[in-house]
Write an enzyme that holds these catalytic residues in place. Structure first.
Site, PDB file in Angstrom:
ATOM      1  N   GLU A 174      -7.146  31.753  23.344  1.00  0.00           N
ATOM      2  CA  GLU A 174      -7.224  31.050  24.635  1.00  0.00           C
ATOM      3  C   GLU A 174      -6.029  31.361  25.526  1.00  0.00           C
ATOM      4  O   GLU A 174      -6.169  31.557  26.740  1.00  0.00           O
ATOM      5  CB  GLU A 174      -7.283  29.533  24.421  1.00  0.00           C
ATOM      6  CG  GLU A 174      -8.427  29.045  23.550  1.00  0.00           C
ATOM      7  CD  GLU A 174      -8.024  28.887  22.088  1.00  0.00           C
ATOM      8  OE1 GLU A 174      -7.409  29.811  21.512  1.00  0.00           O
ATOM      9  OE2 GLU A 174      -8.323  27.827  21.509  1.00  0.00           O
ATOM     10  N   HIS A 193      -2.607  32.871  20.678  1.00  0.00           N
ATOM     11  CA  HIS A 193      -3.962  32.438  20.367  1.00  0.00           C
ATOM     12  C   HIS A 193      -4.915  33.040  21.414  1.00  0.00           C
ATOM     13  O   HIS A 193      -4.494  33.371  22.530  1.00  0.00           O
ATOM     14  CB  HIS A 193      -4.054  30.907  20.392  1.00  0.00           C
ATOM     15  CG  HIS A 193      -3.422  30.247  19.199  1.00  0.00           C
ATOM     16  ND1 HIS A 193      -3.582  28.904  18.906  1.00  0.00           N
ATOM     17  CD2 HIS A 193      -2.634  30.750  18.216  1.00  0.00           C
ATOM     18  CE1 HIS A 193      -2.916  28.611  17.807  1.00  0.00           C
ATOM     19  NE2 HIS A 193      -2.320  29.702  17.361  1.00  0.00           N
ATOM     20  N   CYS A 214      -3.158  25.147  22.940  1.00  0.00           N
ATOM     21  CA  CYS A 214      -4.158  25.776  23.808  1.00  0.00           C
ATOM     22  C   CYS A 214      -4.829  24.760  24.730  1.00  0.00           C
ATOM     23  O   CYS A 214      -5.121  25.064  25.890  1.00  0.00           O
ATOM     24  CB  CYS A 214      -5.187  26.514  22.966  1.00  0.00           C
ATOM     25  SG  CYS A 214      -4.491  27.973  22.153  1.00  0.00           S
ATOM     26  N   CYS A 250      -6.483  24.214  19.681  1.00  0.00           N
ATOM     27  CA  CYS A 250      -5.361  23.451  19.127  1.00  0.00           C
ATOM     28  C   CYS A 250      -4.640  22.736  20.276  1.00  0.00           C
ATOM     29  O   CYS A 250      -4.938  22.983  21.447  1.00  0.00           O
ATOM     30  CB  CYS A 250      -4.411  24.398  18.386  1.00  0.00           C
ATOM     31  SG  CYS A 250      -3.358  25.390  19.464  1.00  0.00           S
TER      32      CYS A 250
END
EC number: 3.5.4.33
Lengths: 149, 149
Positions: free
Chosen positions: A55, A53, A86, A83
Site C-alpha cells: 500500500e 508494504h 498502511c 496494517c
C-alpha cells in the site's frame, strides 16, 4: 463471499510477484476514475525497508504520477487488510475507497487492534469494502507461509 | 519538564529546516550505540509524498545505511508524538527506544487515539520516553502555524 472487483485481479498479480521474490504476498493497486495509476507488491526484504508494504509503495507511486501529495477520489485495492501503518498512510493520502481481501487478525489495523479509522485523530475515513475475494486472498497467504515452515 | 537528550538537538535542527521549506516542522534522528545514523525532517509537500514524515524518512535512511530492514537496538528521537502511520513504522523497524517532544492530541497515535503500541496486533513495543523538550517542541509548532493563519 465473492464480490466483483476487476482491479483486485491486478492486486493479486502483484501479490504473486512478491511471493516469487520471497516477500510476504500482498499486492495493491490504486485507481482513479477507473484507471490504474499505480500498482505495487510488498518489498520489505528486497528494499531493506520496513515501510515498503504494497500500500505504501502504491501510494508513493500514485502521488509521484500525479505530482501531488493527496489522492483525493482514488480507490485502493489490496489483497490483505491494511496494517496500522498502511491504514494511516491511506488516511493521509485521502484515499476515497478502500477495497481489501482477507482480514488480518494477526496484524490488521482496520477492523481490529488499532482500528485506525475509528479515532478523532484520524482526519479522513475512506469508504471501506472488506472481503473482496477473501478465500483467494487467505489461500495465497496460507500457501506462502506453508512453504516456509 | 526538560530532560537531557543531546540527539534531540539534531532533531530540532531538522524540524527547523523543514519549516524553512514550508513543511510542518517535525524532525527525527536515529542513533545506534550513541552514533547518529540518520536524520530527516518532514517533506510531504516537497516530495509530494504523504508518507514522507520525518520518522518514515529517517527509518528508511537508517535501514539503507545498515543494509537491513530492521533497526534492532536503535533509538529514534523525534520532536512530536508520532502519528499512527509512523508509530506503526517504528514497530515494524523494531526501534528499541522512542524519545519524543510534544504530545499531539490532534494527530498522535502513541498516547492517544489509535494507541498503536497497546494492541496485540503490534508485534514490537519500544521503550517510550515522552516530553523531551516539550515546551520547545510545542512552541516550534505553534510559531509555525501562527505564521500561516
Amino acid at each position: 463471499m465473492t464480490r466483483f472487483n476487476s482491479h483486485m485481479d491486478a492486486a493479486f498479480v502483484q501479490a504473486q510477484a512478491a511471493a516469487a521474490l520471497g516477500e510476504v504476498p500482498v499486492g495493491a493497486v490504486i485507481t482513479l476514475n477507473g484507471q490504474v495509476i499505480a500498482a505495487a507488491g510488498n518489498r520489505t526484504r528486497t528494499l531493506n525497508d520496513p515501510t515498503a508494504h504494497a500500500e505504501i509503495l502504491a501510494i508513493r507511486a500514485a502521488c509521484d504520477v500525479l505530482g501531488q501529495e493527496r489522492l483525493t477520489g482514488a480507490d485502493l485495492h489490496v489483497t490483505l487488510e491494511p496494517c496500522p501503518m498502511c491504514a494511516g498512510a491511506i488516511a493521509a493520502a485521502r484515499i476515497a475507497r478502500l477495497y481489501y481481501g482477507a482480514s488480518d487478525p494477526k496484524s490488521g489495523g482496520v477492523e481490529q487492534g488499532a482500528r485506525i479509522f475509528a479515532h478523532p485523530q484520524c482526519h479522513h475515513v475512506p469508504e471501506i469494502y472488506p472481503g473482496i475475494r477473501e478465500a483467494q486472498a487467505t489461500e495465497l497467504l496460507r500457501g506462502f507461509f506453508a512453504t516456509r515452515r
